[in-house]
Design a protein around this motif. Structure first.
Motif, PDB file in Angstrom:
ATOM      1  N   VAL A   1      -9.013   2.653  36.392  1.00 21.63           N
ATOM      2  CA  VAL A   1      -7.824   2.802  35.011  1.00 21.63           C
ATOM      3  C   VAL A   1      -7.444   1.015  34.632  1.00 21.63           C
ATOM      4  O   VAL A   1      -7.682   1.208  33.343  1.00 21.63           O
ATOM      5  CB  VAL A   1      -6.374   3.087  35.857  1.00 21.63           C
ATOM      6  CG1 VAL A   1      -5.706   3.637  34.753  1.00 21.63           C
ATOM      7  CG2 VAL A   1      -6.468   4.812  35.665  1.00 21.63           C
ATOM      8  N   SER A   2      -7.164   0.391  35.631  1.00 27.40           N
ATOM      9  CA  SER A   2      -7.159  -1.316  34.991  1.00 27.40           C
ATOM     10  C   SER A   2      -8.275  -0.949  34.222  1.00 27.40           C
ATOM     11  O   SER A   2      -8.129  -1.861  33.498  1.00 27.40           O
ATOM     12  CB  SER A   2      -7.435  -2.051  36.324  1.00 27.40           C
ATOM     13  OG  SER A   2      -6.206  -1.245  37.235  1.00 27.40           O
ATOM     14  N   ASP A   3      -9.927  -0.664  35.001  1.00 27.57           N
ATOM     15  CA  ASP A   3     -10.669  -1.456  33.724  1.00 27.57           C
ATOM     16  C   ASP A   3     -11.362  -0.117  32.872  1.00 27.57           C
ATOM     17  O   ASP A   3     -11.123  -1.210  31.320  1.00 27.57           O
ATOM     18  CB  ASP A   3     -11.948  -0.773  34.851  1.00 27.57           C
ATOM     19  CG  ASP A   3     -12.610  -1.626  35.894  1.00 27.57           C
ATOM     20  OD1 ASP A   3     -11.812  -2.663  36.296  1.00 27.57           O
ATOM     21  OD2 ASP A   3     -12.804  -1.200  36.769  1.00 27.57           O
ATOM     22  N   GLU A   4     -10.488   0.441  32.957  1.00 25.38           N
ATOM     23  CA  GLU A   4     -10.632   1.321  31.626  1.00 25.38           C
ATOM     24  C   GLU A   4      -9.287   0.910  30.042  1.00 25.38           C
ATOM     25  O   GLU A   4     -10.419   0.316  28.981  1.00 25.38           O
ATOM     26  CB  GLU A   4      -9.783   2.726  31.923  1.00 25.38           C
ATOM     27  CG  GLU A   4     -11.320   3.376  32.526  1.00 25.38           C
ATOM     28  CD  GLU A   4     -10.243   4.655  32.058  1.00 25.38           C
ATOM     29  OE1 GLU A   4      -9.594   5.369  32.742  1.00 25.38           O
ATOM     30  OE2 GLU A   4     -11.063   6.246  33.231  1.00 25.38           O
TER      31      GLU A   4
ATOM     32  N   ASP B   1     -10.046  -5.113  25.261  1.00 24.17           N
ATOM     33  CA  ASP B   1     -11.461  -6.283  24.614  1.00 24.17           C
ATOM     34  C   ASP B   1     -11.587  -5.776  23.638  1.00 24.17           C
ATOM     35  O   ASP B   1     -12.123  -6.308  22.909  1.00 24.17           O
ATOM     36  CB  ASP B   1     -12.345  -5.872  25.981  1.00 24.17           C
ATOM     37  CG  ASP B   1     -13.233  -6.890  25.444  1.00 24.17           C
ATOM     38  OD1 ASP B   1     -13.415  -7.794  25.671  1.00 24.17           O
ATOM     39  OD2 ASP B   1     -14.239  -6.765  25.815  1.00 24.17           O
ATOM     40  N   ARG B   2     -11.864  -4.315  23.584  1.00 30.98           N
ATOM     41  CA  ARG B   2     -12.453  -3.949  21.912  1.00 30.98           C
ATOM     42  C   ARG B   2     -11.348  -3.980  20.788  1.00 30.98           C
ATOM     43  O   ARG B   2     -12.161  -4.442  19.751  1.00 30.98           O
ATOM     44  CB  ARG B   2     -13.031  -1.851  21.911  1.00 30.98           C
ATOM     45  CG  ARG B   2     -13.129  -1.717  21.055  1.00 30.98           C
ATOM     46  CD  ARG B   2     -13.406  -0.182  20.923  1.00 30.98           C
ATOM     47  NE  ARG B   2     -12.036   0.650  21.194  1.00 30.98           N
ATOM     48  CZ  ARG B   2     -11.267   1.309  20.871  1.00 30.98           C
ATOM     49  NH1 ARG B   2     -11.586   0.701  18.975  1.00 30.98           N
ATOM     50  NH2 ARG B   2     -10.744   2.020  20.805  1.00 30.98           N
ATOM     51  N   LEU B   3     -10.593  -3.505  20.846  1.00 24.65           N
ATOM     52  CA  LEU B   3      -9.318  -3.979  19.998  1.00 24.65           C
ATOM     53  C   LEU B   3      -9.082  -5.482  19.662  1.00 24.65           C
ATOM     54  O   LEU B   3      -8.992  -5.425  18.495  1.00 24.65           O
ATOM     55  CB  LEU B   3      -7.805  -3.574  20.639  1.00 24.65           C
ATOM     56  CG  LEU B   3      -7.510  -2.046  20.464  1.00 24.65           C
ATOM     57  CD1 LEU B   3      -6.349  -1.975  20.770  1.00 24.65           C
ATOM     58  CD2 LEU B   3      -7.699  -1.102  19.180  1.00 24.65           C
ATOM     59  N   LEU B   4      -9.644  -5.960  20.735  1.00 25.17           N
ATOM     60  CA  LEU B   4      -9.591  -7.784  20.490  1.00 25.17           C
ATOM     61  C   LEU B   4     -10.605  -8.435  19.783  1.00 25.17           C
ATOM     62  O   LEU B   4     -10.379  -9.247  18.762  1.00 25.17           O
ATOM     63  CB  LEU B   4      -9.016  -8.476  21.664  1.00 25.17           C
ATOM     64  CG  LEU B   4      -9.428 -10.524  22.289  1.00 25.17           C
ATOM     65  CD1 LEU B   4      -8.053 -10.274  21.059  1.00 25.17           C
ATOM     66  CD2 LEU B   4      -9.794 -10.748  23.078  1.00 25.17           C
TER      67      LEU B   4
END
Length: 413
Positions: free
Chosen positions: A198-201, A207-210
């Motif tokens: 879950v942390s990785d998700e 990361d995608r939003l950033l």
């Protein structure tokens, strides 16, 4: 129902007690009875945690302030003696980048500087009107909907989720994902493998939003972090993990304080009357700090490790020894707050330690205070007949997460 000195205090055992310690079902808003007894009799003592380690438990207000401000006390979770909250934290610590949550000066100072700007009082205060609109809109929706209703789902969770989503630049339509993911990450009963997944998700999501913000920045915290990455002031991994930490902390704790605080007010109608009957922002602000002191929802303690031998209170904390600060015990310390077991919204409560103390004090405390001021100053005035729709004895309290609260709060009006 009120919490009072008649709540059982429990017995102090010879061998280290298992921490966190259980609360009393008769006094669900009070600190664990055994913790209160330790504060009175052995305020600096060893406890046993999940992996068999025996860190020191610090329960007095003055001792906590002294140690949390002591540079010999470290937030370095790579130290072998660090007392991890659970197996998941122990597993991910070596793979987590250095952040404000696991570093000391000077690295902590550098990282804190990169994220401090959006959370200073002046900038947070500009959010008061938008937060007020969010609160009023959710109350309008709640009043137009079913009665009774679960206050946690209808109001307490949406308020901070909407606020932190707007502040960070995260789409609120993703709230189901980040709310459920946050709950799993913070749940001590979740298998480490699942928590890591879950942390990785969450990290991949941020990361995608950033990346999107670095291409097309907006007026939000993720865009500011992206700009710092492009300027070489922090790495992209640091920015992503800071975003995850702010997203989780920015809604989970405040939601708990809204629901559990409402329960506490409904159990103390004299204090509720003070808050509902005033339009003085200073009274509301003080009531927020008193409720933060009284509830102190962090139930796993603040975790640290000693880098050198430290003599305090007749004990010597050795270099490499783990340390746990039970903030609730300290905030109910009668030496710091006379009649500390009594909820009193007129009490000078600003010196509470619900946000910790020292250089690692909570980054988001100004935002949390503002949200709670708006909520406490609005909800009970707009719904003066608000009441619990289930007996307190039937409420399910969360004993497994990082924060202590109710899993649901049925209310009616």
């Amino acid at each position: 129902m009120t919490d009072s000195p008649t709540c059982p205090m429990g017995a102090t055992a010879e061998k280290p007690l298992a921490y966190p310690l259980p609360r009393s079902a008769e006094c669900p808003l009070a600190p664990a009875p055994a913790v209160r007894k330790l504060r009175a009799e052995k305020p600096i003592t060893k406890v046993r945690i999940w992996n068999g380690g025996t860190p020191w438990l610090i329960t007095r207000h003055a001792d906590q302030r002294a140690l949390m401000a002591d540079p010999r006390v470290s937030d370095d979770d790579l130290d072998p003696g660090f007392p991890y909250v659970n197996a998941h934290r122990a597993e991910v610590a070596p793979h987590t980048p250095r952040l404000i949550t696991n570093t000391d000066a000077p690295e902590h100072t550098r990282l804190r500087r990169t994220v401090n700007g959006p959370f200073v009082v002046k900038r947070i205060e500009k959010m008061r009107e938008p937060v007020q609109r969010i609160v009023d809109g959710l109350i309008d929706t709640m009043l137009a909907g079913p009665n009774p209703v679960d206050l946690l789902q209808a109001f307490a969770l949406p308020v901070p989720s909407l606020v932190i989503a707007e502040l960070l630049g995260v789409p609120y339509e993703d709230h189901d994902f980040f709310q459920s993911s946050s709950g799993l990450v913070l749940d001590s009963t979740v298998a480490p493998e699942k928590a890591r997944e879950v942390s990785d998700e969450l990290s991949a999501y941020l990361d995608r939003l950033l990346g999107e913000k670095m291409t097309a920045p907006g007026d939000d915290v993720l865009s500011e972090l992206g700009a710092r990455v492009k300027a070489g002031e922090m790495t992209r991994t640091e920015a992503v993990h800071m975003g995850v930490a702010m997203l989780i902390a920015g809604h989970e704790t405040t939601a708990t304080m809204i629901s559990l605080g409402t329960l506490a007010f409904l159990l103390h109608p004299d204090q509720l009357a003070v808050v509902r009957g005033t339009d003085d922002p200073k009274v509301i602000a003080n009531a927020v700090d008193e409720m933060l002191r009284y509830l102190t929802i962090l139930q796993t303690g603040v975790r640290r490790v000693a880098k050198e031998d430290i003599a305090i209170g007749g004990a010597v904390i050795g270099a490499g020894d783990g340390i746990i600060f039970d903030l609730h015990a300290a905030n109910w310390d009668p030496e710091a707050f006379p009649e500390a077991d009594r909820l009193d919204v007129r009490r000078p409560a600003r010196l509470h330690q619900a946000f910790g103390y020292g250089p690692h004090q909570c980054l988001g405390q100004n935002l949390a205070r503002l949200e709670l001021q708006v909520v406490y100053g609005t909800l009970y005035r707009r719904i003066p007949t608000l009441r619990t729709a289930a007996p307190v004895e039937e409420l399910e309290f969360d004993h497994t997460g990082t924060t202590y609260g109710v899993r649901s709060l049925p209310v009616a009006w």
